[in-house]
Scaffold this motif. Structure first.
Motif, PDB file in Angstrom:
ATOM      1  N   GLU A 380       0.834  -1.203   0.000  1.00 57.25           N
ATOM      2  CA  GLU A 380       0.000   0.000   0.000  1.00 57.25           C
ATOM      3  C   GLU A 380       0.871   1.256   0.000  1.00 57.25           C
ATOM      4  N   GLY A 381       1.979   1.191   0.728  1.00 61.94           N
ATOM      5  CA  GLY A 381       2.913   2.314   0.705  1.00 61.94           C
ATOM      6  C   GLY A 381       3.560   2.486  -0.659  1.00 61.94           C
ATOM      7  N   ARG A 382       3.895   1.373  -1.317  1.00 59.61           N
ATOM      8  CA  ARG A 382       4.474   1.450  -2.652  1.00 59.61           C
ATOM      9  C   ARG A 382       3.465   2.005  -3.652  1.00 59.61           C
ATOM     10  N   GLU A 383       2.202   1.654  -3.472  1.00 57.14           N
ATOM     11  CA  GLU A 383       1.174   2.177  -4.376  1.00 57.14           C
ATOM     12  C   GLU A 383       1.062   3.688  -4.267  1.00 57.14           C
ATOM     13  N   PRO A 388       5.150  -0.663  -8.250  1.00 55.30           N
ATOM     14  CA  PRO A 388       4.402  -1.922  -8.364  1.00 55.30           C
ATOM     15  C   PRO A 388       4.493  -2.732  -7.078  1.00 55.30           C
ATOM     16  N   PRO A 389       3.489  -3.593  -6.787  1.00 53.59           N
ATOM     17  CA  PRO A 389       3.530  -4.426  -5.579  1.00 53.59           C
ATOM     18  C   PRO A 389       4.604  -5.508  -5.689  1.00 53.59           C
ATOM     19  N   ALA A 391       6.089  -9.394  -3.875  1.00 57.34           N
ATOM     20  CA  ALA A 391       5.671 -10.582  -3.137  1.00 57.34           C
ATOM     21  C   ALA A 391       5.964 -10.399  -1.653  1.00 57.34           C
ATOM     22  N   GLY A 392       4.998 -10.791  -0.817  1.00 50.33           N
ATOM     23  CA  GLY A 392       5.148 -10.645   0.626  1.00 50.33           C
ATOM     24  C   GLY A 392       4.822  -9.266   1.143  1.00 50.33           C
ATOM     25  N   GLY A 393       4.430  -8.384   0.277  1.00 57.59           N
ATOM     26  CA  GLY A 393       4.163  -7.021   0.698  1.00 57.59           C
ATOM     27  C   GLY A 393       2.758  -6.759   1.188  1.00 57.59           C
ATOM     28  N   GLU A 394       1.927  -7.791   1.311  1.00 54.30           N
ATOM     29  CA  GLU A 394       0.547  -7.621   1.776  1.00 54.30           C
ATOM     30  C   GLU A 394       0.416  -7.858   3.274  1.00 54.30           C
TER      31      GLU A 394
END
Length: 438
Positions: A380-383, A388-389, A391-394
Motif C-alpha cells: 500500500e505504501g508502494r502504491e 508496483p507491488p 511478493a510478501g508485501g501484503e
C-alpha cells in the motif's frame, strides 16, 4: 435629439460590452471624453460596479481563481466500491474511473475539464457539465456547459437546465444528468451568488488603487498636476487641461522638463510619494480583501509582507483543512450522486494526499511510519509512490522494540538466562553430585 434618435442611441449602446459603452458615446458625440459620467456609464450607474473582465485584470483575483482551480484539478480522483469485508473498500479501474481520472471525453483531459470547471465556480460563481450515458446507463462522456448559455429552473421541486447551443437551439437536461457546483446557492437552490459581483466594492477598491498607481507612475513618469487659471467656463477649463496633457507628454518623451506657461496660469504638482499617499498599504489591503472573499491564506496570493517560516506552514494547513476540504467534499458528493445515483455502493473520492507530492521527504517519512506501525502494508505504501507491488508485501508489520519495562531484555530473547526470581532454579544433576562425593 428626438425621442426616436435617443432610443436608437440607447439600443446601440446596450448592444455593446459595458467596457466599450463610454467610447460609443464619445464617438457619437453624445458625451465629452473628459466628462465625469464615464465611470457611471462603465459601471451601470454606480461607481462600485465591476465587470468580470475588470475583476480578472486585478492580479489578486486572477491569482485566486487560477490557484484554486488548478489545486482542485491536480488532486487524484478515484472510484471505490463499498465492501463488507474487513480489508477495506475496493478501488475500481476502467469505465467511469478512467472517464473521471484520465479523459472526460475524446478531446478533453480530466485535469483540463476540472480546471475550467472550477474557474467558472470561482469566477461567475457556477459551473455545469452534462453527463452522457450508454444504453446500460454507464457514464461514457462528460461535456462542459457554458455558464452564459445555461439557465436553471425548478419544476415541482426538480431542477432542469436549459442550454442554448451555438446554433440557437435550446436543449433541456434533467437535473440528474448535470453536474452542478455553485460557489454559494441562494435559498431557492436555483440561483447563486456571484463572488465577484457580490463583493464588487472590495474589488473596486483594488482596481482603483491600481488605476491610481498608473496615474501616478504612468505617462512616461509625468506626475499629476493641478492647473490654475482665469477660467470662466467648464469647457474652457477642460480644453486647457487637454492641451496641457499633450504638451507635458511630448515634453516627457523629448526629455524637456521645462514648460512655458501663459500669464495668469499656474501648474501645481500633486504629491506623488507612495508612502505619504499610502499607496502600498492600500494595495496590500486589497489583496487581503480578495483573500477573504475566497477564504485563501494571503501567502497563496503572493502576499508575503508578514510571512515567515512558521506562519506560512500553518497557512498551508489552513488551506487544506478549511478551504480545499470544503470544495473536495462538495465535488465528491455531487459526482457520486449524479454519476451513481442515491443509495449506490460506489462513490468518488479525491485524494488530498496528492497535494503533498511536492514535499518528497515528508511524504516518505509519513509512509515509513505508517508501514512500521501496521497502518499500511508495504505494498500500500508502494502504491502511494506509484510503485508496483512485491511478493510478501501484503503483510502488516509492527516494530517490536517497545515492550513493558519489566520484560525489557528478556521477552524476545529465548537464549537469555532468566532473571532472579523469574522462575524455579534448575535441579542439580544427581550423577555429578555422586561422583564428586566419591
Amino acid at each position: 435629439m428626438g425621442l426616436m434618435g435617443r432610443l436608437r442611441r440607447d439600443r446601440a449602446v446596450a448592444e455593446v460590452a459595458p467596457e466599450d459603452r463610454a467610447q460609443v458615446l464619445v464617438d457619437s458625440g453624445q458625451m465629452d471624453s473628459t466628462a465625469t459620467s464615464i465611470a457611471d456609464v462603465l459601471n451601470g450607474g454606480t461607481s462600485e460596479g465591476v465587470t468580470m473582465k475588470e475583476a480578472l485584470s486585478m492580479p489578486a483575483v486572477w491569482d485566486a481563481i487560477n490557484f484554486l482551480s488548478a489545486a482542485m484539478a491536480g488532486l487524484p480522483i478515484e472510484v471505490f466500491e463499498k465492501t463488507d469485508e474487513t480489508g477495506g473498500d475496493t478501488k475500481l479501474t476502467g469505465g467511469v474511473a478512467d472517464v473521471l481520472g484520465a479523459a472526460v471525453n475524446d478531446s478533453t483531459t480530466s485535469f483540463s475539464w476540472r480546471e475550467t470547471f472550477f474557474a467558472q465556480v470561482f469566477g461567475p460563481g457556477r459551473a455545469y457539465s452534462y453527463i452522457e450515458r450508454d444504453r446500460r446507463g454507464e457514464v461514457i462522456n462528460l461535456f462542459a456547459m457554458e455558464y452564459e448559455r445555461t439557465t436553471v429552473r425548478k419544476v415541482k421541486g426538480r431542477l432542469f437546465y436549459d442550454y442554448m447551443e451555438p446554433s440557437g437551439r435550446v436543449k433541456t437536461y434533467a437535473g440528474k444528468d448535470v453536474i452542478d457546483i455553485a460557489y454559494m446557492l441562494k435559498p431557492d437552490h436555483v440561483n447563486c451568488h456571484n463572488p465577484v459581483m457580490t463583493c464588487a466594492s472590495a474589488i473596486r477598491q483594488g482596481l482603483n488603487a491600481n488605476r491610481y498607481a498608473l496615474t501616478v507612475f504612468g505617462k512616461n513618469g509625468v506626475p499629476p498636476y493641478v492647473l490654475k487659471g482665469p477660467f470662466t467656463a467648464a469647457k474652457e477649463m477642460m480644453r486647457a487641461a487637454a492641451d496641457l496633457m499633450k504638451v507635458t507628454r511630448r515634453s516627457a518623451e523629448d526629455g524637456k522638463p521645462i514648460l512655458p506657461m501663459p500669464a495668469g496660469h499656474d501648474l501645481v504638482r500633486l504629491g506623488d510619494d507612495p508612502e505619504k499617499m499610502q499607496l502600498t498599504p492600500v494595495q496590500i489591503f486589497a489583496v487581503g480583501q480578495v483573500a477573504r472573499i475566497y477564504q485563501l491564506p494571503p501567502v497563496f496570493l503572493q502576499e508575503l509582507s508578514k510571512g515567515n517560516y512558521n506562519n506560512i506552514e500553518h497557512q498551508d494547513l489552513h488551506l487544506v483543512k478549511h478551504t480545499l476540504r470544503r470544495w473536495v467534499e462538495k465535488f465528491e458528493q455531487e459526482l457520486t450522486l449524479k454519476i451513481f445515483g442515491r443509495g449506490s455502493r460506489r462513490y468518488v473520492k479525491l485524494d488530498l494526499d496528492g497535494i503533498m507530492r511536492g514535499d518528497f521527504k515528508t511524504r516518505i517519512e509519513a509512509i515509513v511510519k505508517a508501514v512500521q506501525n501496521a497502518l499500511l502494508t508495504p505494498n500500500e505504501g508502494r502504491e502511494m509512490m506509484n510503485k508496483p507491488p512485491l511478493a510478501g508485501g501484503e503483510t502488516l508489520f509492527i516494530q517490536g522494540a517497545t515492550v513493558p519495562l519489566e520484560m525489557a531484555g528478556t521477552a524476545f530473547n529465548k537464549n537469555a538466562p532468566p532473571a532472579v526470581g523469574d522462575g524455579p532454579a534448575e535441579e542439580p544433576d544427581e550423577t555429578t553430585e555422586t561422583t564428586e562425593t566419591e
